[in-house]
Scaffold this motif. Structure first.
Motif, PDB file in Angstrom:
ATOM      1  N   LEU A  58       0.862  -1.191   0.000  1.00 19.32           N
ATOM      2  CA  LEU A  58       0.000   0.000   0.000  1.00 19.32           C
ATOM      3  C   LEU A  58       0.888   1.226   0.000  1.00 19.32           C
ATOM      4  O   LEU A  58       1.490   1.584   1.015  1.00 19.32           O
ATOM      5  N   SER A  59       1.010   1.856  -1.142  1.00 15.16           N
ATOM      6  CA  SER A  59       1.878   3.021  -1.291  1.00 15.16           C
ATOM      7  C   SER A  59       1.127   4.150  -1.989  1.00 15.16           C
ATOM      8  O   SER A  59      -0.020   3.984  -2.424  1.00 15.16           O
ATOM      9  N   VAL A  60       1.782   5.277  -2.117  1.00 13.80           N
ATOM     10  CA  VAL A  60       1.207   6.418  -2.834  1.00 13.80           C
ATOM     11  C   VAL A  60       0.955   6.041  -4.288  1.00 13.80           C
ATOM     12  O   VAL A  60       0.014   6.527  -4.917  1.00 13.80           O
ATOM     13  N   GLU A  79       6.155  13.517   0.959  1.00 15.03           N
ATOM     14  CA  GLU A  79       5.801  12.141   0.626  1.00 15.03           C
ATOM     15  C   GLU A  79       5.224  11.411   1.837  1.00 15.03           C
ATOM     16  O   GLU A  79       4.343  10.561   1.700  1.00 15.03           O
ATOM     17  N   SER A  80       5.724  11.741   3.026  1.00  9.37           N
ATOM     18  CA  SER A  80       5.218  11.089   4.238  1.00  9.37           C
ATOM     19  C   SER A  80       3.735  11.407   4.443  1.00  9.37           C
ATOM     20  O   SER A  80       2.946  10.544   4.844  1.00  9.37           O
ATOM     21  N   ASP A 182      11.165   1.027  -2.648  1.00  4.83           N
ATOM     22  CA  ASP A 182      12.132   1.403  -3.684  1.00  4.83           C
ATOM     23  C   ASP A 182      11.894   2.865  -4.050  1.00  4.83           C
ATOM     24  O   ASP A 182      11.028   3.522  -3.475  1.00  4.83           O
ATOM     25  N   ASP A 183      12.665   3.361  -5.010  1.00  2.00           N
ATOM     26  CA  ASP A 183      12.538   4.778  -5.385  1.00  2.00           C
ATOM     27  C   ASP A 183      11.174   5.085  -5.984  1.00  2.00           C
ATOM     28  O   ASP A 183      10.691   6.220  -5.906  1.00  2.00           O
ATOM     29  N   GLU A 184      10.551   4.104  -6.604  1.00  4.65           N
ATOM     30  CA  GLU A 184       9.260   4.321  -7.256  1.00  4.65           C
ATOM     31  C   GLU A 184       8.119   4.385  -6.235  1.00  4.65           C
ATOM     32  O   GLU A 184       7.275   5.273  -6.287  1.00  4.65           O
ATOM     33  N   HIS A 185       8.112   3.448  -5.304  1.00  6.67           N
ATOM     34  CA  HIS A 185       7.034   3.393  -4.310  1.00  6.67           C
ATOM     35  C   HIS A 185       7.335   4.235  -3.075  1.00  6.67           C
ATOM     36  O   HIS A 185       6.422   4.689  -2.396  1.00  6.67           O
ATOM     37  N   GLY A 186       8.602   4.435  -2.792  1.00  7.21           N
ATOM     38  CA  GLY A 186       8.968   5.124  -1.556  1.00  7.21           C
ATOM     39  C   GLY A 186       8.614   4.261  -0.365  1.00  7.21           C
ATOM     40  O   GLY A 186       8.710   3.028  -0.424  1.00  7.21           O
TER      41      GLY A 186
END
Length: 255
Positions: A58-60, A79-80, A182-186
């Motif tokens: 579950l990410s942005v 982003e947080s 990762d860099d894509e999902h953070g």
């Protein structure tokens, strides 16, 4: 954890493509701490215990409101904060959420200190934890107020905000459970991974902790004066943060 919720979560994990190896998820022995991961057989070093497709986190990027979150990120939202909104949004969707089987297995909020009442925090007076908790809550309240102002100024963006209580609850989940993917999902909630005891507070009897304590002690005398100055600055900053946090708390209670 309720056995039915655990069963529903395990079924959800299977449908999502999760693969467990040498471990299984069981209710906590004391019946009060949800579920925990236990070894079902001897585990060799380097064994991959859990594999989960990235689309199941579950990410942005994966949340159903990702488009609206993208607009907020372009506007400068941290982003947080975007992850908090993603979690709150999926919680609010209930059974309609793609993560309903997972979210139903979690508490709606974790009892972190910034979720405590003013009376409860007074019990921590002198520890420094109360100061940090008030400052964190004040930061989240200001962040939420900024979001409300942006949404009001951009009605066509299609951003639906949760209540402040839901925002704080989602923040507690993000603070206690999020992993960097990762860099894509953070950072994201990673179902299953958050059931592992990945940060033990106590060291078992007979074990030793390796660290650089001696190295720090050696540099103590040389850095004594500088350390004292840093301590004084830190105390001044803490006092300032505590004042700001208390003011924000009072404003929130008045509202």
């Amino acid at each position: 954890m309720d056995p039915s919720k655990l069963s529903a979560f395990l079924s959800w994990m299977e449908r999502s493509g999760a693969k467990w190896d040498s471990v299984e998820l069981r209710p906590s022995p004391d019946g009060q701490r949800g579920a925990c991961v236990v070894a079902s057989q001897s585990v060799d070093e380097g064994t991959m215990l859990l594999t989960l497709p990235k689309q199941a986190v579950l990410s942005v990027l994966t949340a159903s409101n990702s488009k609206a979150l993208g607009a907020l990120l372009e506007a400068g939202l941290p982003e947080s904060a975007a992850l908090i909104l993603a979690i709150a949004h999926e919680q609010g969707r209930g059974r309609s959420s793609r993560w309903s089987g997972y979210l139903a297995s979690l508490p709606s909020a974790e009892p972190l200190p910034f979720m405590w009442s003013a009376a409860e925090l007074r019990l921590l007076a002198g520890t420094g934890v109360d100061v940090t908790a008030r400052a964190r809550r004040a930061e989240l309240v200001r962040e939420y107020a900024d979001l409300c102002a942006w949404v009001e100024a951009n009605p066509d963006a299609g951003v639906a905000l949760p209540t402040l209580a839901a925002y704080l609850g989602a923040a507690s989940l993000a603070s206690s459970r999020a992993f960097y993917v990762d860099d894509e999902h953070g950072e994201a909630l990673v179902p299953g991974a958050d059931a592992f005891n990945h940060k033990a507070a106590l060291v078992p009897e007979g074990c030793e902790v390796e660290g650089d304590a001696e190295e720090g002690e050696e540099g103590g005398e040389e850095e004594g004066e500088e350390g004292e100055e840093a301590d004084e600055e830190g105390e001044a900053e803490e006092e300032g943060e505590e004042g700001e946090a208390e003011e924000a708390e009072e404003e929130e209670e008045e509202e």
